[in-house]
Motif scaffolding. Structure first.
Motif, mmCIF file in Angstrom:
data_model
loop_
_atom_site.group_PDB
_atom_site.id
_atom_site.type_symbol
_atom_site.label_atom_id
_atom_site.label_comp_id
_atom_site.label_asym_id
_atom_site.label_seq_id
_atom_site.Cartn_x
_atom_site.Cartn_y
_atom_site.Cartn_z
ATOM 1 N N LEU A 60 0.830 -1.198 0.000
ATOM 2 C CA LEU A 60 0.000 0.000 0.000
ATOM 3 C C LEU A 60 0.867 1.251 0.000
ATOM 4 N N ALA A 61 1.980 1.199 0.744
ATOM 5 C CA ALA A 61 2.872 2.358 0.767
ATOM 6 C C ALA A 61 3.434 2.617 -0.628
ATOM 7 N N SER A 62 3.773 1.528 -1.347
ATOM 8 C CA SER A 62 4.282 1.702 -2.708
ATOM 9 C C SER A 62 3.240 2.356 -3.593
ATOM 10 N N LEU A 63 2.002 1.866 -3.479
ATOM 11 C CA LEU A 63 0.928 2.445 -4.279
ATOM 12 C C LEU A 63 0.767 3.921 -3.951
ATOM 13 N N PHE A 64 0.841 4.203 -2.658
ATOM 14 C CA PHE A 64 0.700 5.570 -2.199
ATOM 15 C C PHE A 64 1.820 6.437 -2.756
ATOM 16 N N MET A 65 3.029 5.901 -2.656
ATOM 17 C CA MET A 65 4.182 6.648 -3.146
ATOM 18 C C MET A 65 4.044 6.908 -4.646
ATOM 19 N N LEU A 66 3.628 5.883 -5.369
ATOM 20 C CA LEU A 66 3.442 6.056 -6.798
ATOM 21 C C LEU A 66 2.398 7.141 -7.053
ATOM 22 N N ALA A 67 1.342 7.094 -6.293
ATOM 23 C CA ALA A 67 0.275 8.060 -6.521
ATOM 24 C C ALA A 67 0.742 9.471 -6.203
ATOM 25 N N MET A 68 1.453 9.595 -5.104
ATOM 26 C CA MET A 68 1.817 10.937 -4.651
ATOM 27 C C MET A 68 3.010 11.505 -5.399
ATOM 28 N N LYS A 69 4.124 10.783 -5.323
ATOM 29 C CA LYS A 69 5.354 11.374 -5.834
ATOM 30 C C LYS A 69 5.494 11.230 -7.336
ATOM 31 N N VAL A 70 4.935 10.152 -7.866
ATOM 32 C CA VAL A 70 5.180 9.882 -9.271
ATOM 33 C C VAL A 70 4.124 10.510 -10.162
ATOM 34 N N SER A 71 2.873 10.441 -9.731
ATOM 35 C CA SER A 71 1.834 10.913 -10.634
ATOM 36 C C SER A 71 1.513 12.368 -10.349
ATOM 37 N N ASN A 72 0.574 12.853 -11.099
ATOM 38 C CA ASN A 72 0.226 14.256 -10.975
ATOM 39 C C ASN A 72 -0.893 14.472 -9.974
ATOM 40 N N LEU A 73 -1.003 13.534 -9.031
ATOM 41 C CA LEU A 73 -2.116 13.615 -8.087
ATOM 42 C C LEU A 73 -2.083 14.925 -7.318
#
Lengths: 201, 275, 260
Positions: A18-31
């Protein structure tokens, strides 16, 4: 391995996932930039919107203030009708701002750059609203015209406003064609004076 | 049907079953009496294990009917079958213990799956069952650490965990040393009598099976060729019975696998046979 | 001669349909038993551990290396265009859209899939499944269902971990070793990677892959010929078929999601 240890490891695993998903969502995407649906919609008509895509950025002063949400062909006015969503906090855009389609970087990605207007031009908006009401017809343009007349009073672009001044996307072939024809014209006129009036901006 | 319920626990009528082109059972009838120890015997490959699977509903016969405790097994729905199976216990040839659990959990398995009993009660029951087979002290061993005979005893404890009406034994004596054999023989009879069970043995160990069976069925070629008590069979006039009971190498069950004449085979060979 | 070959092909073709049918029936039985997972929740947790946690090492290590290689290769190509600032975009999009779901699914098939097939096949060969049936416990519900749902659940998590670790690997190589600007790496990435189009689609892909890989693994084990040779063949089939299925499914999903 005891049940307790197993459960702990599974918990760690799920948390890591879940942390990875979160990190992807926050830091990687334009969320972080995607502040949700709060914002207002404005429209602009272009004779040529080649290369512009849905989700292309809309900027002012180089800062992204919104995105293109829809590009359609207006069959009545035979132009491209571009719909943009501007973020809620940018609500002081003058009503006579202009929209131009620029190219970003080498890879040719198109975006819309807005330039702030001086704040005048309300007479035109009122006139246009009257004209269109007389001629009848529907569509966002007319709704926008009436809205224009209304928010012209406030001086800023609001939901449903239509930007009047637009500059089209630059297409290479047209550019070359323009260049060549100007060159030929100036050769005819000026004889030896072969300096063409610049068409490229 | 009342005498059915009281007397006969498994009733098989007109059972036919084929695997591929081989006729394994050809219209056979078998009755298993409640409370008895019945052996089904015959040469290897006559489908004795298949019979147990048919009784348990794991296989469907081509024709015929099987009744267990008055209810029809053939054609029963999955749910119905599962209910019936709770009243049957089965001991597989190698024990078939669940390898990822220890002995205690293996015996507790049916209790945990089918009852809502609290762990303390389950503990009591498991210890009782293990005590009955003499392996209470081994309860924390893993199946891989057990010898073949011990594994079968644990499997027996597991099979009686839910106090079934009937237990089926698939070749329980095969490959056992004399001591384990003795233990098993004693256990099967004791468990049967003390718990009021019916036992069905599938085996080809004549001496052991004869020692404890009340009734024996002899199968060969898909048919029941002889039945009766051990003494009866030994004195039977049937050739099949005689060959089997005395362990004669040749008789109705031939020594030679069907082949052409030996002389012709030898003489027709050329460069040798390719495998 | 040709007739015999055609006949043979026809038979093989029928076999394919037969197996597909059996596999589908098995899947419906597994789903039919989803409610039996609730009282057996600890079994499910145990399986997640077996299938997910134990795959973490290979996933993390591979993710780091794949990310680092992407950083390296991406840089080498972009620097020719003077566009090395876009390295973050290259690494993250490659991972989130494709490499994360696909590579982790392939690794999962090889590690967890083959283990599942071998375990179930062996249980079949030693008659444990048969014994369970005779004890009125449905082996599909007790053995197969927890494993299937554990795989389905673990796959997206593993893919996310792979992608996240890969992005960090690319960061390490690009920014740490090759001198790409720190801010540019992340900011360009954030501008270009969309939560719904890229990350959500990646998650959907990994769920689809988890479904397919675990389904094949569990079916092959259950359907295996109960001998040692049969189990080894079934294990091989699991790895081969699920890898092919992942790649094929990837194409279909990519076309659906990223096409127009």
């Amino acid at each position: 391995m005891t049940t307790r240890t197993t459960e702990i490891w599974v918990g760690i695993f799920v948390a890591a996932g879940l942390a990875s998903l979160f990190m992807l969502a926050m830091k990687v995407s334009n969320l972080s930039a995607f502040s949700g649906d709060e914002g207002y919609t404005i429209y602009a008509r272009f004779e040529d919107a080649s290369g512009l895509k849905v989700r292309s950025p809309v900027t002012m002063g180089g800062v992204r203030i919104g995105r293109v949400t829809d590009i359609r062909f207006d069959p009545q006015q035979l132009v491209a009708m571009v719909t943009m969503r501007i973020e809620k906090q940018y609500d002081t855009l003058p009503v006579d701002s202009s929209a131009s389609i620029y190219t970003a970087g080498l890879l040719g990605e198109k975006y819309i750059g807005l330039e702030p207007g001086a704040g005048g031009g309300c007479e035109d908006a009122d006139l246009e609203a009257e004209l269109e009401a007389e001629l009848g017809g529907g569509g966002p343009a007319d709704a926008g015209a009436a809205a224009d007349a209304a928010d012209c009073q406030s001086g800023y672009l609001r939901e449903g406003s239509v930007i009047k001044l637009t500059q089209d996307s630059l297409v290479l072939e047209k550019l070359i064609g323009q260049f060549v024809s100007q060159f030929l014209t100036s050769k005819e006129e000026g004889g030896g004076d072969a300096a063409p009036q610049g068409a490229a901006q | 049907m009342s005498d059915n319920n009281n007397d006969i626990i498994v009733r098989i009528r007109n059972l036919s079953f084929s695997r591929g082109s081989r006729r394994i059972f050809d219209d056979i009838d078998i009755d298993i009496r409640r409370g008895s120890v019945t052996s089904i015997m015959g040469p290897s490959g006559t489908g004795k294990t298949t019979l147990l699977r048919l009784i348990g509903g794991q296989l469907r016969p081509d024709a015929g009917q099987i009744f267990f405790d008055g209810e029809e097994v053939t054609g029963a729905s999955r749910r119905r079958l599962f209910e019936l199976r709770k009243r049957m216990g089965m001991l597989f040839q190698n024990g078939a213990l669940l390898t990822d659990m220890d002995v205690y959990d293996n015996v507790a398995f049916p209790l945990r799956e089918h009852t809502d009993l609290p762990e303390s009660m389950i503990r009591d029951l498991v210890l009782m069952k293990l005590e009955a087979v003499g392996l209470r002290g081994a309860r924390h061993l893993m199946p891989a650490e057990l010898s073949g005979g011990m594994a079968r005893r644990v499997a027996l404890a597991r099979a009686i965990a839910l106090d079934p009406m009937m237990i089926m034994y698939d070749e329980p004596f095969t490959g056992q040393d004399p001591i384990s054999m003795g233990v098993l023989v004693r256990l099967i009879r004791e468990v049967n009598d003390s718990l009021g069970l019916t036992s069905v043995l599938v085996s080809h160990d004549i001496d052991e099976a004869s020692a404890i069976s009340d009734h024996i069925y002899l199968l060969s070629g898909g048919k029941v060729v002889a039945q009766g008590g051990a003494e009866e069979l030994r004195n039977s006039a049937s050739e099949w019975a005689q060959q089997f009971m005395q362990g004669l190498p040749d008789g109705p069950v031939p020594f030679h696998y069907p082949a052409s004449s030996f002389r012709d085979d030898l003489l027709s060979g050329g460069e040798g046979e390719r495998p | 001669m040709i007739l015999a070959t055609l006949q043979h092909l026809g038979q093989r073709g029928m076999q394919v349909f037969e197996r597909l049918g059996r596999a589908s029936i098995l899947l419906s039985r597994i789903f039919g038993g989803i409610h039996t997972l609730v009282p057996r929740f600890s079994l499910f947790i145990h399986q997640i551990h077996s299938v997910g946690v134990l795959s973490l090492v290979i996933i993390v290590v591979s993710g780091v290396f794949v990310g680092m290689v992407l950083g390296l290769q991406g840089y080498n190509t972009l620097v020719d265009f003077g566009a090395e600032e876009s390295l973050g975009v290259v690494v993250s999009l490659s991972l989130v859209r494709e490499l994360g779901p696909v590579v982790s699914a392939l690794l999962f098939a090889g590690r967890a899939g083959s283990a599942l097939t071998a375990e179930i096949g062996l249980m079949k060969a030693t008659e444990q499944l048969s014994a369970m049936e005779m004890m009125a416990v449905d082996p599909v519900h007790r053995v197969l269902a927890p494993r299937f749902f554990a795989g389905l659940f673990s796959m997206p998590l593993l893919a996310a971990i792979f992608s996240a670790v890969g992005v960090l690997g690319g960061f390490f190589v690009g920014v740490g070793l090759l001198g790409v600007d720190d801010g540019a790496y992340w900011s360009q990435m954030q501008a270009k990677v969309d939560l719904y189009d890229d990350i959500m689609n990646g998650v959907i892909k990994s769920i689809a892959f988890g479904w397919v890989v675990t389904w094949i693994a569990v079916f092959e084990g259950y359907d295996a010929v109960p001998t040692s040779e049969g189990v080894s063949r079934a294990t091989t089939r699991t790895v081969v078929y699920s890898s092919l299925a992942v790649l094929g499914l990837d194409f279909i999903l990519t076309a659906l999601m990223f096409g127009d």
